[in-house]
Design a protein around this motif. Structure first.
Motif, mmCIF file in Angstrom:
data_model
loop_
_atom_site.group_PDB
_atom_site.id
_atom_site.type_symbol
_atom_site.label_atom_id
_atom_site.label_comp_id
_atom_site.label_asym_id
_atom_site.label_seq_id
_atom_site.Cartn_x
_atom_site.Cartn_y
_atom_site.Cartn_z
ATOM 1 N N ASP B 32 7.339 -5.414 10.708
ATOM 2 C CA ASP B 32 6.908 -3.564 11.261
ATOM 3 C C ASP B 32 8.343 -2.920 10.879
ATOM 4 O O ASP B 32 8.244 -1.553 11.416
ATOM 5 N N LEU B 33 9.171 -2.931 9.435
ATOM 6 C CA LEU B 33 10.378 -2.638 9.905
ATOM 7 C C LEU B 33 9.901 -2.297 7.694
ATOM 8 O O LEU B 33 10.071 -3.170 7.351
ATOM 9 N N MET B 34 9.837 -1.453 7.884
ATOM 10 C CA MET B 34 9.054 -0.516 6.452
ATOM 11 C C MET B 34 10.841 -0.524 4.784
ATOM 12 O O MET B 34 10.528 -0.864 4.187
ATOM 13 N N SER B 35 11.403 -0.856 6.011
ATOM 14 C CA SER B 35 13.060 -1.153 4.739
ATOM 15 C C SER B 35 12.981 -2.191 4.572
ATOM 16 O O SER B 35 13.300 -2.104 3.047
ATOM 17 N N ASP B 36 12.508 -3.596 5.221
ATOM 18 C CA ASP B 36 12.509 -4.363 4.901
ATOM 19 C C ASP B 36 11.664 -4.612 4.163
ATOM 20 O O ASP B 36 11.430 -5.352 2.877
ATOM 21 N N LEU B 38 10.553 -3.067 1.695
ATOM 22 C CA LEU B 38 10.549 -2.620 0.782
ATOM 23 C C LEU B 38 11.319 -2.678 -0.446
ATOM 24 O O LEU B 38 11.666 -2.921 -1.510
ATOM 25 N N LEU B 51 2.455 -1.351 12.904
ATOM 26 C CA LEU B 51 2.996 0.014 12.991
ATOM 27 C C LEU B 51 1.828 0.744 12.014
ATOM 28 O O LEU B 51 1.555 0.135 11.249
ATOM 29 N N ASN B 53 1.770 4.723 11.203
ATOM 30 C CA ASN B 53 2.005 5.703 10.558
ATOM 31 C C ASN B 53 1.794 5.589 9.208
ATOM 32 O O ASN B 53 1.804 4.814 8.821
ATOM 33 N N HIS B 55 3.734 6.547 6.998
ATOM 34 C CA HIS B 55 4.629 5.491 6.018
ATOM 35 C C HIS B 55 4.524 4.055 5.840
ATOM 36 O O HIS B 55 4.269 3.483 5.192
ATOM 37 N N ARG B 58 1.908 4.626 2.482
ATOM 38 C CA ARG B 58 3.178 5.074 1.672
ATOM 39 C C ARG B 58 3.428 4.115 1.152
ATOM 40 O O ARG B 58 3.641 3.635 0.139
ATOM 41 N N THR B 59 4.731 3.247 1.474
ATOM 42 C CA THR B 59 4.997 2.036 1.471
ATOM 43 C C THR B 59 4.592 0.878 0.814
ATOM 44 O O THR B 59 4.972 0.828 -0.469
ATOM 45 N N GLU B 61 1.283 2.075 -1.162
ATOM 46 C CA GLU B 61 1.211 1.915 -2.007
ATOM 47 C C GLU B 61 2.329 2.806 -3.734
ATOM 48 O O GLU B 61 1.819 1.589 -4.668
ATOM 49 N N MET B 62 3.582 1.744 -3.334
ATOM 50 C CA MET B 62 4.553 2.350 -3.874
ATOM 51 C C MET B 62 4.928 0.885 -4.131
ATOM 52 O O MET B 62 5.004 0.146 -5.930
ATOM 53 N N LEU B 63 4.305 0.037 -3.777
ATOM 54 C CA LEU B 63 4.615 -1.321 -3.644
ATOM 55 C C LEU B 63 3.097 -2.218 -4.764
ATOM 56 O O LEU B 63 2.542 -3.332 -5.024
#
Ligand SMILES: Nc1ncnc2c1ncn2[C@@H]1O[C@H](COP(=O)(O)OP(=O)(O)OP(=O)(O)O)[C@@H](O)[C@H]1O
Ligand SMILES: [Mg+2]
Lengths: 141, 125
Positions: B32-36, B38, B51, B53, B55, B58-59, B61-63
């Motif tokens: 649930d931690l997008m920081s991790d 990424l 989660l 939301n 993001h 979006r997360t 998409e970036m990966l």
């Protein structure tokens, strides 16, 4: 060196709803230029991290993409508040993120180290009361 | 396994990407931690999360992730599903909790993304 593309994106403080839209556009532009794979992923991740930091921690700023024949460059420049202790900020796990950022899944203190890991070249300059500028380069081919 | 197999194992409902269920999956991550996500995920994998939301999408998409699994029966908003569809993501939802979903998939042979750890079990770098 010839600049192939230059695009700037204003990023507003606390604009959680559109955070990431600049990075999505950057990714689209790079794809159109035929940049794919590992470089595309590294630029995308670093761009998203630095854009989120502008939203979460800065008073607002600008993210600029430049593409040169040999590398992709991302520059994030903001209007403050600046980072008092850079070596602390660069440490994995250190974060001053607020509850809103945390509730969205951020604020683990991973962003800056992750940018450094993904970029081929990483530079951060910060002055309290002035702002923070981060320059990242990603080699092509 | 394929995404179709995940749907069967998790008794999941497909929200987006019905036509892509035959895609193979080799690894998954659960956070649930997008920081991790990424920071540690660097291959096209499946994200299992609670989660919902924007993001999360979006997360992904970036990966370049390929499939999102929402646990505990969570269904994100139409808007979030639309952007997932635009990106070509497969999105499924299961009533299982994150722990149970991971256990079920692991038992069927799915494994976690390899995470480079810089320290050993004693905590030394
Ligand atoms: N542009 C900025 N302006 C002011 N402070 C910043 C800026 N960028 C980062 N910081 C400071 O550096 C800290 C570490 O940043 P970093 O990106 O590593 O982690 P985070 O944003 O707190 O969490 P995460 O990136 O894991 O979601 C932040 O918590 C904040 O205190
Ligand atoms: Mg950050």
């Amino acid at each position: 060196m010839t600049e192939l593309i230059r695009s700037s994106y204003p990023v507003e403080t606390a604009d959680y709803a559109s955070a990431g839209s600049a990075s999505a556009d950057i990714k689209r532009k790079l794809k159109q230029l035929g940049i794919t794979g590992d470089v595309l992923r590294r630029v995308s991740v670093a761009s998203y991290e630095v854009e989120l930091n502008l939203v979460i921690h800065s008073l607002g700023g600008e993210l600029t993409l430049s593409v040169f024949p040999e590398y992709v460059q991302l520059v994030s420049a903001d209007r403050g508040p600046g980072i008092p202790d850079l070596s602390l900020a660069m440490r994995e796990g250190w974060s001053t993120a607020n509850d809103e950022a945390r509730s969205l899944g951020f604020g683990a203190g991973m962003g800056l180290p992750n940018m450094k890991r993904n970029a081929d070249d990483f530079d951060i300059q910060s002055e309290v009361g002035v702002g923070t500028t981060i320059t990242m380069k990603f080699k092509l081919a | 396994m394929t995404i179709q197999d995940m749907v069967r194992v998790l008794n999941a409902r497909v929200l987006i990407g019905e036509e892509k269920l035959d895609m193979p999956v080799y690894t998954a991550c659960c956070s649930d931690l997008m920081s991790d996500v990424l920071a540690f995920v660097d291959e096209k994998t499946v994200l299992i999360t609670g989660l919902t939301n924007p993001h999360v999408v979006r997360t992904s998409e970036m990966l370049d992730l390929k499939c999102l699994v929402f646990v505990r029966g969570k269904v994100p908003s139409e808007e979030i599903l639309d952007s997932a569809e635009e990106q070509g993501l497969v999105v499924i939802t299961t009533k299982a909790t994150a722990f149970t979903a991971c256990g079920l998939l692991y038992a069927e042979g799915l494994r976690g993304v390899p995470v480079p750890l810089e320290w050993d079990m004693e905590g030394k770098k």
